[in-house]
Design a protein around this motif. Structure first.
Motif, PDB file in Angstrom:
ATOM      1  N   ASN A 166       0.758  -1.316  -0.227  1.00  0.00           N
ATOM      2  CA  ASN A 166      -0.140  -0.133   0.122  1.00  0.00           C
ATOM      3  C   ASN A 166       0.934   1.073  -0.004  1.00  0.00           C
ATOM      4  N   SER A 167       0.182   2.376  -0.212  1.00  0.00           N
ATOM      5  CA  SER A 167       0.952   3.614  -0.048  1.00  0.00           C
ATOM      6  C   SER A 167       0.195   4.411   0.914  1.00  0.00           C
ATOM      7  N   LEU A 168       0.935   5.103   1.882  1.00  0.00           N
ATOM      8  CA  LEU A 168       0.555   5.953   2.808  1.00  0.00           C
ATOM      9  C   LEU A 168       0.512   7.342   2.670  1.00  0.00           C
ATOM     10  N   GLY A 169       0.778   7.740   1.227  1.00  0.00           N
ATOM     11  CA  GLY A 169       0.912   9.020   1.200  1.00  0.00           C
ATOM     12  C   GLY A 169       2.053   9.794   1.817  1.00  0.00           C
ATOM     13  N   ASP A 170       1.971  11.327   1.779  1.00  0.00           N
ATOM     14  CA  ASP A 170       3.372  11.827   2.273  1.00  0.00           C
ATOM     15  C   ASP A 170       2.597  13.169   3.075  1.00  0.00           C
ATOM     16  N   LYS A 171       3.507  14.104   3.426  1.00  0.00           N
ATOM     17  CA  LYS A 171       3.190  15.339   4.200  1.00  0.00           C
ATOM     18  C   LYS A 171       2.273  16.005   3.410  1.00  0.00           C
ATOM     19  N   GLU A 172       2.191  16.096   2.096  1.00  0.00           N
ATOM     20  CA  GLU A 172       1.325  16.821   1.068  1.00  0.00           C
ATOM     21  C   GLU A 172      -0.052  16.386   1.037  1.00  0.00           C
ATOM     22  N   CYS A 173      -0.213  15.251   0.940  1.00  0.00           N
ATOM     23  CA  CYS A 173      -1.694  14.641   0.482  1.00  0.00           C
ATOM     24  C   CYS A 173      -2.149  13.797   1.951  1.00  0.00           C
ATOM     25  N   ARG A 174      -1.374  13.392   2.626  1.00  0.00           N
ATOM     26  CA  ARG A 174      -1.862  12.662   3.967  1.00  0.00           C
ATOM     27  C   ARG A 174      -2.761  13.482   4.854  1.00  0.00           C
ATOM     28  N   PRO A 175      -2.457  14.914   5.189  1.00  0.00           N
ATOM     29  CA  PRO A 175      -3.248  15.662   6.077  1.00  0.00           C
ATOM     30  C   PRO A 175      -4.759  15.589   5.614  1.00  0.00           C
ATOM     31  N   VAL A 176      -4.865  15.732   4.240  1.00  0.00           N
ATOM     32  CA  VAL A 176      -6.046  15.763   3.519  1.00  0.00           C
ATOM     33  C   VAL A 176      -6.902  14.718   3.808  1.00  0.00           C
TER      34      VAL A 176
END
Length: 420
Positions: A166-176
């Motif tokens: 899986n991918s958990l995203g990063d600091k750009e997209c995970r907050p959303v």
């Protein structure tokens, strides 16, 4: 019998089963050593804040499972519950990242400690082999580590494991995504502790194994729908590299590792023959961990594989590893002169690289030969006063029962040739 016993949730690793654990550790280490990973060993305990910051204050590991204590000098320490934070701390302290040649590639093996309810495959003291690639953001590194773990498991003969990705995203997209998930979780019937966890780190709720929680998560928003273009492209490259390497994996959109420091790639090795504790290992990318513990930005990726769980997986598949015999030659002296002569022969055999043992304690022939059988030795070397007077020893093949006289000054060379 001793009045003391191993603490609850721990176990003693004893022969002959311990040989399997050693073989598993070695099998996992072989592809790492062949791929530029150097060995690192860290202390069994660290500053408690290292794990609180890195692993995450909302995790069960920190809030419920960590063995924390205060020393006589007032230092607050904890037995290490996992390896990544310790390895990264060691690399930063030694300035390995400033010596060029990034990524810094390290592997480790050791014991870890978590206070949790003991059950099959879950212990309070457990063993792991891990690998970390520190200081580079490259999907090829993520793929490399997954491939090396797959290679290690297959070298052991395992075939019934699955790789979840899986991918958990990063600091750009995970907050959303985090905000969307929190909104969804607030509408569920959750206990107070879980609600508190949802406010601190809502992704941890997805990792909750309780059936009453999981059945409410069916309509939860999926992180894949919130990934930014950069994270999508990164994840697709990892998937493409694994596919090109012939490593099968399953996309698991709800896969969340239990530690707060993971970003982007996350993966887990599971074995369905282990029941509820099906995970045998896992890992992922942790690009922000270095900064969490006071270091510079060092994007990194790694994994840890459970030795205990891997042994259980071998047993579930009915795999018996082809282990070398602990003893190849067993010496049986009859009389004091024979003890001196055969002890010298055993010493020479060991120096020549032949695994040899000796009948200690002055046992008679019958008892000594029973020990020779129990040792698993292929050959027994037997000598008494009459043999030595003739300048020979008796070499017995423990499988066929055949026996022959061999000159004392030739026995080491004869046995060395047979084991060359």
């Amino acid at each position: 019998m001793s009045t003391f016993q191993a603490p609850k949730g721990t176990y003693d690793l004893l022969p002959p089963r311990s040989a399997t654990f050693l073989a598993v550790r070695e099998a996992i280490a072989v592809p790492l050593r062949a791929s530029g990973y150097g060995y690192v060993e860290t202390p069994g305990f660290e500053n408690v804040e290292l794990f609180a910051r890195g692993v995450g204050e909302s995790t069960d590991i920190v809030t419920k499972e960590m063995y924390a204590f205060e020393t006589k000098g007032g230092d607050k320490l904890a037995l290490r519950p996992e390896g990544t934070a310790s390895v990264l701390r060691a690399a930063l302290e030694a300035n390995l990242h400033r010596q060029g040649n990034l990524p810094v590639k390290l592997w480790y093996s050791g014991s870890y400690y978590r206070y949790e309810q003991p059950q099959a495959g879950r212990y309070r003291h457990f063993s792991q082999v891990g690998a970390e690639a520190i200081g580079a953001e490259d999907p090829a590194l993520d793929a490399e580590l997954i491939i090396l773990a797959d290679q290690a498991y297959r070298s052991l003969g395992l075939s019934e494991f699955r790789i979840l990705l899986n991918s958990l995203g990063d600091k750009e997209c995970r907050p959303v995504y985090r905000e969307a998930l929190q909104g969804f979780l607030r509408g569920l019937d959750l206990d107070e502790d879980t609600r508190r966890r949802a406010e601190i780190n809502p992704l941890r709720v997805l990792d909750d194994k309780r059936a009453e929680v999981q059945k409410q998560l069916g309509g939860a928003p999926l992180l894949r729908d919130y990934l930014c273009d950069a994270c999508k492209a990164y994840h697709e490259e990892v998937r493409a590299l694994l596919t090109a390497a012939g490593v099968a994996f399953e996309d698991d959109e709800k896969l969340v590792r239990g530690l707060d420091y993971y970003t982007r790639t996350t993966f887990e090795f599971v074995h369905d023959g282990l029941g509820s504790q099906s995970a045998v290992g896992g890992g992922g990318r942790y690009d922000g961990l270095s900064e969490m513990i006071g270091g510079p930005a060092l994007p990194s990726v790694g994994w840890a594989l459970g030795v205990d769980r891997t042994v259980l997986a071998l047993e579930a598949e009915g795999i018996a590893l082809d282990l070398p015999a602990a003893t190849s030659v067993y010496a049986v002296p009859l009389g004091e002169e024979a003890r001196r002569v055969l002890f010298g022969i055993v010493t020479e055999l060991r120096r020549a690289g032949v695994a040899a043992d000796f009948s200690f304690g002055g046992r008679g022939l019958k008892g000594a030969m029973k020990n020779a059988n129990r040792s698993g030795a292929r050959y027994a070397v037997v000598a008494g006063e009459r043999d030595l007077a003739d300048g020979v020893v008796q070499l017995k093949d423990m499988e066929s029962g055949e026996q022959q006289a061999v000159a004392v000054d030739e026995i080491v060379q004869v046995l060395q040739t047979r084991y060359a």
